[in-house]
Design a protein around this motif. Structure first.
Motif, short mmCIF file in Angstrom:
data_model
loop_
_atom_site.label_atom_id
_atom_site.label_comp_id
_atom_site.label_asym_id
_atom_site.label_seq_id
_atom_site.Cartn_x
_atom_site.Cartn_y
_atom_site.Cartn_z
N GLY A 26 41.81 32.00 46.39
CA GLY A 26 41.20 32.80 45.34
C GLY A 26 40.40 33.99 45.82
N GLN A 44 44.81 34.08 49.65
CA GLN A 44 45.17 34.27 48.24
C GLN A 44 45.15 32.95 47.50
OE1 GLN A 44 49.03 36.06 47.54
NE2 GLN A 44 48.32 36.94 45.62
N GLU A 54 41.32 37.34 43.89
CA GLU A 54 41.35 37.34 42.44
C GLU A 54 40.58 38.53 41.84
OE1 GLU A 54 42.90 35.39 40.18
OE2 GLU A 54 43.96 34.57 41.92
N PRO A 55 41.17 39.22 40.85
CA PRO A 55 40.46 40.32 40.19
C PRO A 55 39.12 39.89 39.59
CG PRO A 55 42.79 40.36 39.62
CD PRO A 55 42.56 39.08 40.36
N SER A 56 39.04 38.66 39.13
CA SER A 56 37.79 38.17 38.52
C SER A 56 36.66 38.07 39.53
CB SER A 56 38.03 36.80 37.88
OG SER A 56 38.47 35.86 38.86
N ALA A 57 36.99 38.07 40.83
CA ALA A 57 35.96 37.98 41.87
C ALA A 57 35.44 39.35 42.28
CB ALA A 57 36.51 37.25 43.09
N LYS A 58 36.07 40.41 41.79
CA LYS A 58 35.65 41.76 42.18
C LYS A 58 34.31 42.11 41.52
CE LYS A 58 39.57 42.31 44.32
NZ LYS A 58 39.65 42.18 45.79
#
Length: 264
Positions: free
Chosen positions: A128, A125, A131-135
């Motif tokens: 990163g 975590q 992270e939601p931005s990596a989905k």
């Protein structure tokens, strides 16, 4: 009348003779031992071997896991982890030291496993990986779905049934084992191989990947808490759904995948 030193006729060993005699004695007497201990001083050497110390409140024993055995371990060795190991005792004659050569290692109970998982989750975590931005967004109308699972059992039949009912498309099944020492490596290899497929090649490149397994105990699902597998999921470019376990089951790849979809 004088006293006679009765030991004067005893054989005088050379240092090497005594050291190797002790080595043979220990290896014969302790050719297989099962040991419960806490790990400390864990070192992953550049040569692939793992050096560590096993201890309790009163004593400590040095240990080594040779490179060829590291991948087969049920848990990743780390400081403070309570484990049960099997192996054999041997000595290092040049330094008057003894150690255990470890062949298998498992966490000493579910509590130890969960504690290790929490430490790993915190680590990833912080990097990163959750992270939601990596989905990656899931495709609305996939033409090809890659499924990584056991080719037998209820899970693959359920997936094929649901795909056929909801969105008929081509399904490519990559068979793997989903439990045991080799499961994490097989699943990770399948993910990497799917991602390496070229568009328009002889084997269609999936628009989405599903990694699936039914429910089970913490130990049954432990392969999906593997750090290398989690990093493989994160590194892929094809959107991936984690369908591992039931609603109450949680594994590490759930946090790294693009969507979680528990099995029925």
């Amino acid at each position: 009348m004088t006293d006679v030193d009765t030991d004067s006729n005893a054989k005088a060993y050379s240092v090497s003779e005594l050291a190797f005699a002790l080595k043979r004695t220990l290896e014969d007497a302790y050719g297989f031992v099962r040991l419960r201990a806490e790990l400390s001083k864990v070192t992953f050497h550049s040569n692939g071997h793992v050096y560590l110390t096993l201890k309790d409140e009163r004593a400590a024993i040095d240990g080594v896991v040779w490179k060829g055995s590291v991948r087969a371990l049920s848990v990743r060795p780390e400081q403070g982890l309570e484990v049960i190991v099997t192996g054999k005792i041997t000595t290092y004659p040049a330094g008057s030291r003894y150690q255990i050569v470890i062949e298998t290692m498992e966490a000493a109970g579910v509590g130890a496993l969960l504690a290790q998982l929490e430490r790993l989750k915190t680590k990833l975590q912080a990097e990163g990986l959750f992270e939601p931005s990596a989905k990656r967004p899931l495709p609305a109308m996939p033409a090809v779905v890659g499924v990584i699972t056991s080719p037998t059992g209820a899970v693959i039949r359920d997936i094929l049934h649901r795909i056929r009912d909801r969105w008929p498309c081509r399904v490519i099944v990559w068979p793997v084992v989903v439990q045991g020492e080799t499961a994490a490596a097989q699943v990770g290899n399948a993910i990497a191989r799917f991602n390496a497929l070229e568009p328009g090649g002889p084997v269609p490149r999936p628009d989405i990947i599903i990694v699936a397994r039914g429910g089970g105990s913490v130990e049954d699902l432990w392969a999906f808490n593997d750090e290398t597998l989690a990093r493989t999921v994160f590194a892929g470019t094809i959107p991936l759904i984690s369908a591992v376990g039931h609603e109450t089951d949680t594994t590490l790849i759930d946090f790294v995948s693009d969507r979680r979809a528990p099995t029925p």
